[in-house]
Design an enzyme around this catalytic site. Structure first.
Site, PDB file in Angstrom:
ATOM      1  N   GLY A 118       1.241   5.893   5.597  1.00  9.78           N
ATOM      2  CA  GLY A 118       0.164   5.429   4.726  1.00  9.78           C
ATOM      3  C   GLY A 118       0.527   5.453   3.258  1.00  9.78           C
ATOM      4  O   GLY A 118      -0.324   5.355   2.399  1.00  9.78           O
ATOM      5  N   CYS A 119       1.823   5.604   2.972  1.00 12.25           N
ATOM      6  CA  CYS A 119       2.248   5.577   1.577  1.00 12.25           C
ATOM      7  C   CYS A 119       3.118   4.347   1.360  1.00 12.25           C
ATOM      8  O   CYS A 119       3.962   4.031   2.182  1.00 12.25           O
ATOM      9  CB  CYS A 119       3.066   6.801   1.227  1.00 12.25           C
ATOM     10  SG  CYS A 119       2.244   8.340   1.602  1.00 12.25           S
ATOM     11  N   GLN A 120       2.910   3.671   0.231  1.00 13.64           N
ATOM     12  CA  GLN A 120       3.765   2.525  -0.088  1.00 13.64           C
ATOM     13  C   GLN A 120       5.157   3.028  -0.465  1.00 13.64           C
ATOM     14  O   GLN A 120       6.161   2.413  -0.178  1.00 13.64           O
ATOM     15  CB  GLN A 120       3.154   1.752  -1.250  1.00 13.64           C
ATOM     16  CG  GLN A 120       3.492   0.276  -1.192  1.00 13.64           C
ATOM     17  CD  GLN A 120       2.902  -0.472  -2.355  1.00 13.64           C
ATOM     18  OE1 GLN A 120       3.472  -0.498  -3.436  1.00 13.64           O
ATOM     19  NE2 GLN A 120       1.769  -1.094  -2.135  1.00 13.64           N
TER      20      GLN A 120
END
Ligand SMILES: Cc1ncc(COP(=O)(O)O)c(C=O)c1O
Lengths: 404, 141
Positions: free
Chosen positions: B50-52
């Site tokens: 869920g992290c870019q």
């Protein structure tokens, strides 16, 4: 005379502020902003003639149906499509692609081949992978070179009598490369393969002549061309319209229903099950009118000037690399600065009121090709200005200073 | 030091800045000073989804305290991690579990709390708490 100041007045959102700065919207490849005329069109529909279409005899239903069908004709004319029943309203590009992929699941045989380009959006890869899993067909990839340009000799090498479908986007969303679709279509059809062109990224810049291209399928989304979200169009050549089975069952797509058997409606209703996005379809038509009023030749000329200005100015920044450096591009600049994560640049730039996209842009294969986690992508529309590009360049410089 | 006291300190530190630039510059400095974790710890199972940007989070139990180390390929994200580690590392699992995260709003980083935000601050906090929960169970047995 092209007056960007006048054009900007058509877009109410361009007056707002973000983080205390005037909004500079450079994420047009994700979705375009909407002119007042399109917004008014939606309000007018719900305020004055909201009714379900194609089913009532009452006046409102007639008015709504007429408006919806006029919009279909506007789309037909814009894309130079022979018959209006070859225009199928969808919820967008993704829906159109899935509709075609689903149809082909009944046609493809084990060992048949599907070709997709190396620069496709995920929405243009996943449905084909699913289709291959269902049918035993094989997915092959048309490679690209370091400039982000498709290698046509490789394309010809993998095309064969086994190729049943070729899927290519007209313009790559991550790189801005314009693909030579006319040549791609011809070569595929020489081998008897059908071609689907994804026009999501090109439709706001290039007005395609679908009859001249003689393409089998073409998809796009209204929201990329100043229209609302949740509506799009699929062009399906009449021949395919008769061959492909319907995608979804429901109202509107049937001719006669008994519990034994249902006969399907004619095109385009065969593929338009259920109550559609009526206001969206009508507003899609006015967006097309709006763009044509400005003129695609004018838009292209103006955007090309923005692109070359932005490219030159950004390249003056130390250690900046642009991805997608082919000769034919739309107004998209995808870049990175050595040693800085694109996410960090995007965050700082946003603080300065500038909207750019960061990340892999739903094109992880392209990012893997360049061995990068993502890029910063600035995509310009006909309502952007040189001053906004200057602001972007100075924001990127500021970010670089803060981050190194 | 107790979690609340560390949070108070952070709020004090950030209150000295009058604009976002100074806050971000400070955060970037914190990111740069974050000890880099061992390459061997940057494994798929330590990656937070869920992290870019990529975020690796490692947790260990030392005595009755959880020690967190982390890294990211983006510097602003590293700054955020540095702040979280300062607050939550070297604390008892039960204290980590009950701690709230209101201080993030108070130090002017509220925008990073939005669940749609691609840096995954929310996922990071969730992951920190999950580790705390696991160690709490382990300590009880
Ligand atoms: C090339 C391309 N294809 C497909 C899509 C998907 O379009 P939609 O989300 O409107 O269905 C996009 C959107 O970003 C795109 O850029």
């Amino acid at each position: 005379m092209y007056s960007v100041e006048k054009i900007r007045e058509d877009f109410p959102i361009l007056k707002r502020k973000v983080n205390g700065y005037p909004l500079i919207y450079l994420d047009n490849a994700a979705t375009s902003q909407k002119p007042q005329l399109v917004i008014d069109c939606i309000v007018d529909y719900y305020s004055n003639y909201n009714a379900n279409i194609h089913r009532g005899v009452h006046t409102l239903s007639q008015e709504a149906t007429d408006a919806y069908e006029i919009a279909r004709k506007k789309i037909q004319k814009h894309f130079n499509i022979k018959n209006s029943h070859e225009v199928i309203f969808t919820s967008g590009t993704t829906h159109g692609i899935n509709l075609v992929a689903n149809g082909f699941s009944e046609i493809l045989l084990k060992g048949d081949e599907i070709l997709v380009s190396a620069m496709e959006h995920h929405s243009n890869i996943v449905p084909w992978q699913m289709l291959c899993e269902r049918t035993g067909a094989i997915l092959k990839v048309i490679p690209m070179n370091q400039e982000g340009v498709l290698v046509l000799s490789e394309y010809e090498a993998i095309l064969s009598e086994k190729t049943k479908l070729v899927f290519v986007n007209h313009v790559s969303n991550a790189l801005g490369t314009i693909n030579p679709i006319s040549e791609i279509i011809k070569k595929a059809q020489d081998k008897g393969a059908a071609v689907l062109i994804d026009g999501a990224q090109s439709c706001s810049h290039i007005k395609p002549d679908l009859q001249k291209l003689n393409v089998d399928f073409y998809v796009t989304s209204a929201h990329k061309m100043c229209g609302p979200t949740g509506v799009g169009m699929l062009y399906m050549n009449e021949k395919w319209g008769n061959i492909l089975p319907p995608y979804q069952g429901g109202g509107e797509m049937i001719k006669e229903v008994t519990f034994k058997k249902t006969t399907y409606a004619d095109l385009p209703h065969k593929f338009e099950a259920g109550t559609p996005n009526i206001s969206g379809g009508i507003a899609f038509g006015s967006a097309i009118d709006y763009l044509n009023n400005i003129g695609f030749a004018e838009i292209e000329k103006y955007e090309m000037a923005l692109l070359s200005y932005a490219t030159n100015e950004l390249l003056k920044i130390d250690d900046l690399t642009i991805y997608g450096t082919g000769p034919d591009k739309t107004s998209v600049v995808s870049f990175n600065i050595d040693g800085i994560h694109p996410y960090d640049i995007g965050t700082i730039v946003d603080k300065l009121g500038i909207a750019v996209r960061t990340g892999h842009h739903c094109t992880q294969p392209i990012m893997a090709f360049y061995k990068i986690p993502g890029t910063v992508r600035a995509s310009f529309a006909f309502y952007n200005t040189k001053e906004e590009i200057d602001a972007l360049v100075s924001a990127v410089k500021k970010a670089q200073m803060m981050l190194t | 030091m107790k979690i609340e006291a560390i949070q108070e300190d952070l709020i004090d530190e950030f209150s000295m800045f009058d604009d976002w630039m100074q806050r971000y510059e400070y955060m970037i400095d914190l990111g740069k000073s974050l000890p880099i974790i061992d390459e061997s710890l940057k494994t798929e199972d330590r990656l937070i989804k869920g992290c870019q940007s990529k975020v690796w989070l490692n947790a260990e139990l030392k005595g009755n305290q959880v020690v967190f180390t982390a890294d990211s390929d983006a510097i602003i994200t590293k700054g955020i991690i540095a702040i979280l580690i300062r607050v939550f590392s070297n604390q008892k699992p039960e204290d980590i579990l009950v701690a709230n995260t209101n201080f993030i709003d108070e130090i002017g980083l509220k925008e990073h709390l939005s669940p749609t935000r691609a840096n995954g601050l929310v996922s990071m906090i969730k992951q920190l708490k999950l580790y705390a929960m696991a160690y709490q169970a382990q300590l009880k047995n």
